[in-house]
Design a protein around this motif. Structure first.
Motif, PDB file in Angstrom:
ATOM      1  N   GLU A 115      53.315  55.023  33.192  1.00 20.91           N
ATOM      2  CA  GLU A 115      51.987  54.914  32.592  1.00 20.91           C
ATOM      3  C   GLU A 115      51.604  56.142  31.754  1.00 20.91           C
ATOM      4  O   GLU A 115      50.452  56.289  31.363  1.00 20.91           O
ATOM      5  CB  GLU A 115      50.911  54.619  33.647  1.00 20.91           C
ATOM      6  CG  GLU A 115      51.128  53.280  34.331  1.00 20.91           C
ATOM      7  CD  GLU A 115      50.029  52.938  35.331  1.00 20.91           C
ATOM      8  OE1 GLU A 115      48.956  53.582  35.303  1.00 20.91           O
ATOM      9  OE2 GLU A 115      50.249  52.027  36.138  1.00 20.91           O
ATOM     10  N   SER A 116      52.563  57.014  31.490  1.00 21.71           N
ATOM     11  CA  SER A 116      52.282  58.139  30.600  1.00 21.71           C
ATOM     12  C   SER A 116      52.521  57.705  29.154  1.00 21.71           C
ATOM     13  O   SER A 116      53.021  56.610  28.891  1.00 21.71           O
ATOM     14  CB  SER A 116      53.164  59.343  30.948  1.00 21.71           C
ATOM     15  OG  SER A 116      54.524  59.057  30.691  1.00 21.71           O
ATOM     16  N   VAL A 117      52.157  58.583  28.247  1.00 21.84           N
ATOM     17  CA  VAL A 117      52.317  58.304  26.821  1.00 21.84           C
ATOM     18  C   VAL A 117      53.143  59.427  26.198  1.00 21.84           C
ATOM     19  O   VAL A 117      52.902  60.605  26.457  1.00 21.84           O
ATOM     20  CB  VAL A 117      50.941  58.205  26.131  1.00 21.84           C
ATOM     21  CG1 VAL A 117      51.087  58.110  24.627  1.00 21.84           C
ATOM     22  CG2 VAL A 117      50.162  57.008  26.654  1.00 21.84           C
ATOM     23  N   ILE A 118      54.105  59.040  25.395  1.00 24.30           N
ATOM     24  CA  ILE A 118      54.912  59.990  24.628  1.00 24.30           C
ATOM     25  C   ILE A 118      54.527  59.801  23.165  1.00 24.30           C
ATOM     26  O   ILE A 118      54.547  58.681  22.652  1.00 24.30           O
ATOM     27  CB  ILE A 118      56.420  59.733  24.818  1.00 24.30           C
ATOM     28  CG1 ILE A 118      56.800  59.895  26.291  1.00 24.30           C
ATOM     29  CG2 ILE A 118      57.251  60.647  23.912  1.00 24.30           C
ATOM     30  CD1 ILE A 118      58.190  59.394  26.619  1.00 24.30           C
ATOM     31  N   THR A 119      54.166  60.893  22.509  1.00 24.27           N
ATOM     32  CA  THR A 119      53.784  60.815  21.101  1.00 24.27           C
ATOM     33  C   THR A 119      54.850  61.510  20.266  1.00 24.27           C
ATOM     34  O   THR A 119      55.103  62.702  20.441  1.00 24.27           O
ATOM     35  CB  THR A 119      52.414  61.470  20.862  1.00 24.27           C
ATOM     36  OG1 THR A 119      51.447  60.824  21.690  1.00 24.27           O
ATOM     37  CG2 THR A 119      51.991  61.340  19.410  1.00 24.27           C
TER      38      THR A 119
ATOM     39  N   PRO B 183      62.798  59.627  28.149  1.00 22.35           N
ATOM     40  CA  PRO B 183      63.466  60.429  29.181  1.00 22.35           C
ATOM     41  C   PRO B 183      63.479  59.720  30.538  1.00 22.35           C
ATOM     42  O   PRO B 183      62.519  59.035  30.899  1.00 22.35           O
ATOM     43  CB  PRO B 183      62.619  61.708  29.242  1.00 22.35           C
ATOM     44  CG  PRO B 183      61.937  61.779  27.912  1.00 22.35           C
ATOM     45  CD  PRO B 183      61.699  60.363  27.505  1.00 22.35           C
ATOM     46  N   ASN B 184      64.578  59.892  31.272  1.00 25.73           N
ATOM     47  CA  ASN B 184      64.698  59.272  32.597  1.00 25.73           C
ATOM     48  C   ASN B 184      63.615  59.749  33.560  1.00 25.73           C
ATOM     49  O   ASN B 184      63.229  59.028  34.475  1.00 25.73           O
ATOM     50  CB  ASN B 184      66.084  59.556  33.201  1.00 25.73           C
ATOM     51  CG  ASN B 184      67.165  58.775  32.509  1.00 25.73           C
ATOM     52  OD1 ASN B 184      66.968  57.622  32.125  1.00 25.73           O
ATOM     53  ND2 ASN B 184      68.322  59.391  32.338  1.00 25.73           N
TER      54      ASN B 184
ATOM     55  N   PRO C 160      61.517  54.232  31.618  1.00 21.68           N
ATOM     56  CA  PRO C 160      62.313  55.452  31.474  1.00 21.68           C
ATOM     57  C   PRO C 160      63.803  55.131  31.293  1.00 21.68           C
ATOM     58  O   PRO C 160      64.334  54.225  31.929  1.00 21.68           O
ATOM     59  CB  PRO C 160      62.067  56.180  32.805  1.00 21.68           C
ATOM     60  CG  PRO C 160      60.719  55.699  33.244  1.00 21.68           C
ATOM     61  CD  PRO C 160      60.673  54.257  32.816  1.00 21.68           C
ATOM     62  N   GLY C 161      64.440  55.852  30.393  1.00 24.39           N
ATOM     63  CA  GLY C 161      65.858  55.653  30.106  1.00 24.39           C
ATOM     64  C   GLY C 161      66.122  54.644  29.001  1.00 24.39           C
ATOM     65  O   GLY C 161      67.229  54.577  28.469  1.00 24.39           O
ATOM     66  N   ALA C 162      65.120  53.859  28.634  1.00 20.98           N
ATOM     67  CA  ALA C 162      65.295  52.848  27.583  1.00 20.98           C
ATOM     68  C   ALA C 162      65.249  53.501  26.203  1.00 20.98           C
ATOM     69  O   ALA C 162      64.733  54.611  26.030  1.00 20.98           O
ATOM     70  CB  ALA C 162      64.219  51.782  27.690  1.00 20.98           C
ATOM     71  N   VAL C 163      65.783  52.780  25.219  1.00 19.91           N
ATOM     72  CA  VAL C 163      65.759  53.234  23.825  1.00 19.91           C
ATOM     73  C   VAL C 163      64.793  52.351  23.053  1.00 19.91           C
ATOM     74  O   VAL C 163      64.892  51.122  23.106  1.00 19.91           O
ATOM     75  CB  VAL C 163      67.166  53.163  23.198  1.00 19.91           C
ATOM     76  CG1 VAL C 163      67.115  53.527  21.720  1.00 19.91           C
ATOM     77  CG2 VAL C 163      68.136  54.066  23.944  1.00 19.91           C
ATOM     78  N   VAL C 164      63.841  52.970  22.362  1.00 23.88           N
ATOM     79  CA  VAL C 164      62.932  52.237  21.487  1.00 23.88           C
ATOM     80  C   VAL C 164      63.274  52.604  20.043  1.00 23.88           C
ATOM     81  O   VAL C 164      63.717  53.713  19.761  1.00 23.88           O
ATOM     82  CB  VAL C 164      61.449  52.525  21.804  1.00 23.88           C
ATOM     83  CG1 VAL C 164      61.090  52.017  23.188  1.00 23.88           C
ATOM     84  CG2 VAL C 164      61.124  53.995  21.692  1.00 23.88           C
TER      85      VAL C 164
ATOM     86  N   ILE D  91      54.525  55.915  22.388  1.00 20.79           N
ATOM     87  CA  ILE D  91      55.360  55.161  23.331  1.00 20.79           C
ATOM     88  C   ILE D  91      54.682  55.206  24.698  1.00 20.79           C
ATOM     89  O   ILE D  91      54.428  56.291  25.232  1.00 20.79           O
ATOM     90  CB  ILE D  91      56.774  55.766  23.438  1.00 20.79           C
ATOM     91  CG1 ILE D  91      57.435  55.847  22.064  1.00 20.79           C
ATOM     92  CG2 ILE D  91      57.628  54.963  24.419  1.00 20.79           C
ATOM     93  CD1 ILE D  91      58.683  56.718  22.030  1.00 20.79           C
ATOM     94  N   THR D  92      54.381  54.047  25.257  1.00 24.97           N
ATOM     95  CA  THR D  92      53.816  53.960  26.596  1.00 24.97           C
ATOM     96  C   THR D  92      54.964  53.715  27.573  1.00 24.97           C
ATOM     97  O   THR D  92      55.794  52.823  27.357  1.00 24.97           O
ATOM     98  CB  THR D  92      52.793  52.808  26.691  1.00 24.97           C
ATOM     99  OG1 THR D  92      51.778  53.033  25.712  1.00 24.97           O
ATOM    100  CG2 THR D  92      52.168  52.737  28.078  1.00 24.97           C
ATOM    101  N   VAL D  93      55.009  54.505  28.632  1.00 24.86           N
ATOM    102  CA  VAL D  93      56.083  54.404  29.617  1.00 24.86           C
ATOM    103  C   VAL D  93      55.678  53.389  30.689  1.00 24.86           C
ATOM    104  O   VAL D  93      54.666  53.572  31.374  1.00 24.86           O
ATOM    105  CB  VAL D  93      56.391  55.770  30.255  1.00 24.86           C
ATOM    106  CG1 VAL D  93      57.533  55.645  31.257  1.00 24.86           C
ATOM    107  CG2 VAL D  93      56.725  56.795  29.173  1.00 24.86           C
TER     108      VAL D  93
END
Length: 135
Positions: free
Chosen positions: A94-98, A88-89, A42-46, A118-120
């Motif tokens: 272990e959630s996934v952002i699509t 997001p912070n 969380p908080g990182a930029v990909v 994106i896997t958190v």
């Protein structure tokens, strides 16, 4: 004689009216991603490079599922766009952002949606380890 002349003129005019003056519309745009997925805390930029192939000229790259705005394209038939997405912070470990990318061309044709997953990860805990006390 006048009938033949008029009939001939009508045939010529009708054939001329069948001519296709409109330019052909090309295929709908396509989108490809590199890489196709990422993972971070969380908080990182990909970052992802989005390549848009748009035979009719690219107009917009829609970005859904992240706080990023849509990207205005330069109208060329092939364009690469680098997109930075901040996790997001408050993202759950272990959630996934699509994030979904859709290209729109100058003829308002849209690409097939392409997903960037994106896997958190859990943040690393640094510092001195806490030792348990013996009872």
């Amino acid at each position: 004689m006048n009938r033949i002349y008029i009939l001939s003129l009508l045939v010529v005019l009708s054939l001329a009216g069948c001519k296709d003056d409109d330019p052909k519309i090309g295929e709908a745009p396509s989108v490809s991603l590199n890489p196709s997925q990422a993972q971070d805390i969380p908080g990182a930029v990909v970052s992802v490079t989005v390549t848009i192939d748009a035979p009719n000229g690219g107009e917009t790259l829609q970005v859904d599922g992240a706080s990023n705005p849509d990207v205005t394209l330069d109208g060329s038939t092939r364009q690469e766009v680098n997109v930075d997405i901040t996790i997001p912070n408050d993202a759950v470990t272990e959630s996934v952002i699509t994030v979904v990318f859709i290209a729109v061309d100058d003829e308002a044709l849209t690409s097939t949606p392409v997903e960037f997953v994106i896997t958190v990860d859990a943040p690393l805990i640094t510092g001195d380890p806490v030792e348990a006390e013996d009872p």
